[in-house]
Design a protein around this motif. Structure first.
Motif, PDB file in Angstrom:
ATOM      1  N   SER A 134       0.841  -1.209   0.000  1.00  0.00           N
ATOM      2  CA  SER A 134       0.000   0.000   0.000  1.00  0.00           C
ATOM      3  C   SER A 134       0.869   1.249   0.000  1.00  0.00           C
ATOM      4  O   SER A 134       1.989   1.248   0.539  1.00  0.00           O
ATOM      5  CB  SER A 134      -0.887   0.038   1.247  1.00  0.00           C
ATOM      6  N   VAL A 135       0.299   2.308  -0.545  1.00  0.00           N
ATOM      7  CA  VAL A 135       0.933   3.624  -0.467  1.00  0.00           C
ATOM      8  C   VAL A 135       1.132   4.031   0.993  1.00  0.00           C
ATOM      9  O   VAL A 135       2.000   4.848   1.302  1.00  0.00           O
ATOM     10  CB  VAL A 135       0.054   4.657  -1.231  1.00  0.00           C
ATOM     11  N   ALA A 136       0.342   3.428   1.883  1.00  0.00           N
ATOM     12  CA  ALA A 136       0.466   3.743   3.317  1.00  0.00           C
ATOM     13  C   ALA A 136       1.899   3.518   3.800  1.00  0.00           C
ATOM     14  O   ALA A 136       2.399   4.252   4.658  1.00  0.00           O
ATOM     15  CB  ALA A 136      -0.510   2.898   4.133  1.00  0.00           C
ATOM     16  N   ALA A 137       2.569   2.512   3.240  1.00  0.00           N
ATOM     17  CA  ALA A 137       3.936   2.215   3.660  1.00  0.00           C
ATOM     18  C   ALA A 137       4.886   3.337   3.275  1.00  0.00           C
ATOM     19  O   ALA A 137       5.911   3.538   3.927  1.00  0.00           O
ATOM     20  CB  ALA A 137       4.393   0.894   3.043  1.00  0.00           C
ATOM     21  N   ARG A 138       4.571   4.063   2.215  1.00  0.00           N
ATOM     22  CA  ARG A 138       5.412   5.181   1.771  1.00  0.00           C
ATOM     23  C   ARG A 138       5.123   6.441   2.574  1.00  0.00           C
ATOM     24  O   ARG A 138       6.006   7.240   2.843  1.00  0.00           O
ATOM     25  CB  ARG A 138       5.147   5.482   0.295  1.00  0.00           C
ATOM     26  N   ARG A 139       3.850   6.596   2.939  1.00  0.00           N
ATOM     27  CA  ARG A 139       3.441   7.809   3.656  1.00  0.00           C
ATOM     28  C   ARG A 139       3.797   7.747   5.130  1.00  0.00           C
ATOM     29  O   ARG A 139       4.042   8.757   5.755  1.00  0.00           O
ATOM     30  CB  ARG A 139       1.916   7.939   3.604  1.00  0.00           C
ATOM     31  N   GLY A 140       3.723   6.535   5.707  1.00  0.00           N
ATOM     32  CA  GLY A 140       3.838   6.376   7.152  1.00  0.00           C
ATOM     33  C   GLY A 140       2.484   6.566   7.801  1.00  0.00           C
ATOM     34  O   GLY A 140       1.606   7.233   7.258  1.00  0.00           O
ATOM     35  N   GLY A 141       2.302   5.947   8.939  1.00  0.00           N
ATOM     36  CA  GLY A 141       1.033   6.038   9.651  1.00  0.00           C
ATOM     37  C   GLY A 141       1.165   5.249  10.939  1.00  0.00           C
ATOM     38  O   GLY A 141       1.795   4.197  10.943  1.00  0.00           O
ATOM     39  N   ALA A 142       0.585   5.785  12.032  1.00  0.00           N
ATOM     40  CA  ALA A 142       0.767   5.136  13.342  1.00  0.00           C
ATOM     41  C   ALA A 142      -0.302   4.085  13.573  1.00  0.00           C
ATOM     42  O   ALA A 142      -1.039   4.145  14.554  1.00  0.00           O
ATOM     43  CB  ALA A 142       0.750   6.197  14.430  1.00  0.00           C
ATOM     44  N   ASP A 143      -0.421   3.150  12.658  1.00  0.00           N
ATOM     45  CA  ASP A 143      -1.436   2.106  12.815  1.00  0.00           C
ATOM     46  C   ASP A 143      -0.896   0.763  12.324  1.00  0.00           C
ATOM     47  O   ASP A 143       0.136   0.692  11.659  1.00  0.00           O
ATOM     48  CB  ASP A 143      -2.717   2.481  12.054  1.00  0.00           C
ATOM     49  N   GLY A 144      -1.619  -0.271  12.682  1.00  0.00           N
ATOM     50  CA  GLY A 144      -1.191  -1.623  12.321  1.00  0.00           C
ATOM     51  C   GLY A 144      -1.170  -1.833  10.818  1.00  0.00           C
ATOM     52  O   GLY A 144      -0.322  -2.569  10.297  1.00  0.00           O
ATOM     53  N   TYR A 145      -2.099  -1.196  10.117  1.00  0.00           N
ATOM     54  CA  TYR A 145      -2.173  -1.376   8.663  1.00  0.00           C
ATOM     55  C   TYR A 145      -0.888  -0.885   7.991  1.00  0.00           C
ATOM     56  O   TYR A 145      -0.297  -1.588   7.165  1.00  0.00           O
ATOM     57  CB  TYR A 145      -3.397  -0.627   8.113  1.00  0.00           C
ATOM     58  N   THR A 146      -0.461   0.314   8.365  1.00  0.00           N
ATOM     59  CA  THR A 146       0.769   0.867   7.777  1.00  0.00           C
ATOM     60  C   THR A 146       1.966  -0.012   8.142  1.00  0.00           C
ATOM     61  O   THR A 146       2.823  -0.293   7.294  1.00  0.00           O
ATOM     62  CB  THR A 146       0.988   2.310   8.283  1.00  0.00           C
ATOM     63  N   ALA A 147       2.019  -0.430   9.403  1.00  0.00           N
ATOM     64  CA  ALA A 147       3.127  -1.288   9.837  1.00  0.00           C
ATOM     65  C   ALA A 147       3.142  -2.584   9.039  1.00  0.00           C
ATOM     66  O   ALA A 147       4.201  -3.068   8.611  1.00  0.00           O
ATOM     67  CB  ALA A 147       2.997  -1.580  11.329  1.00  0.00           C
TER      68      ALA A 147
END
Ligand SMILES: NC(=O)c1ccc[n+]([C@@H]2O[C@H](COP(=O)([O-])OP(=O)(O)OC[C@H]3O[C@@H](n4cnc5c(N)ncnc54)[C@H](OP(=O)(O)O)[C@@H]3O)[C@@H](O)[C@H]2O)c1
Length: 241
Positions: A134-147
């Motif tokens: 996911s793009v979330a991995a590039r953006r960063g995010g303090a949640d389990g999904y990003t991790a």
């Protein structure tokens, strides 16, 4: 005949990828938790040969069910696409921890365990493992999904290293905002939709075929010298590096 296993193949991105493989005449194995959803997608893919396996991949028993259901013979392509965010987070620290773990299980551990289970069955040389990040991995995010999605990149690269000498190619596809999935059910305008579209350079949301096409390409003979890579498919919302 090429055999392709697509997890989360009943809906969204997985279904779009399965449709492209079905057009090639591949045998498709669709995995997801809801048998009825899988059956409906399988019927739409006819006359392709489609096997459906209802299994919760967050559970090791789910991976074993897939292994048991597979007919004799090798697996040419494994698309680890199942996943999503946890919509059942409870309040408090225990709720946070539980949700974080559940999300890691559903998105990352599920892919790792299924790949481990199917590894001996993968075609050598030539198999492809395609992981949906996911793009979330590039953006960063303090949640389990990003991790989970960030972890998928490191795991996937290690798997590429392990598979390379045996001719098994492993890559990650990292989608941006993709509509017409159960992940993002809203297809019309909303503040969130508008914000996500504005972030793209192309001024539109992705559709499942945008991602399915890249998955399909990575499984093709033309992609025979690509492994250990991450493909950002996001309309330019986050630029490559
Ligand atoms: N849509 C986006 O904007 C977007 C962006 C970035 C990344 N992604 C990633 O793309 C992948 C596909 O998502 P999508 O957008 O196509 O959404 P989707 O329509 O919700 O697809 C997710 C699929 O995974 C299956 N699934 C979920 N948990 C499962 C489990 N524990 N065991 C087995 N199957 C499971 C679901 O089926 P069941 O519910 O029947 O199990 C569903 O078919 C996901 O990994 C998602 O994180 C999506």
């Amino acid at each position: 005949m090429t055999r392709v296993v697509v997890t989360g193949g009943g809906t969204g991105i997985g279904r779009a990828a399965a449709r492209l493989f079905a057009r090639d005449g591949a045998e498709i194995v669709l995995v997801g938790r809801r048998a009825d959803v899988l059956k409906e997608t399988a019927a739409a893919l006819e006359p392709a040969r489609v096997l459906t396996v209802a299994a919760d991949l967050a559970d090791t028993a789910g991976a074993l069910r897939v292994l048991d259901a597979l007919p004799e013979g090798p697996v040419d392509v494994l698309v680890n696409n199942a996943g999503g965010v946890d919509r059942d987070k409870q309040p408090g620290l225990a709720g946070y921890a539980e949700s974080f773990r559940r999300t890691l299980d559903a998105n990352l551990v599920s892919a790792a365990v299924l790949t481990e289970a199917l590894w001996p069955r993968l075609t050598r040389p030539g198999a492809r493992v395609i992981n949906v990040g996911s793009v979330a991995a590039r953006r960063g995010g303090a949640d389990g999904y990003t991790a989970a999605k960030a972890g998928m990149i490191g795991w996937s690269q290690g798997l590429a290293r392990k598979g390379g000498p045996e001719g098994i190619l492993v890559n990650t596809v990292a989608p941006g905002y993709v509509q017409d999935t159960e992940f993002f059910t809203t297809s019309g305008r909303s503040a969130r939709h508008d914000a996500l579209v504005t972030e793209t350079l192309l001024g539109r949301a992705g559709v499942p075929d945008d991602i399915g096409a890249v998955i399909h390409f990575l499984a093709s003979p033309e992609a025979g010298w690509i492994t250990g890579q991450v493909f950002d498919v996001n309309g330019g919302s986050v630029l490559g590096r």
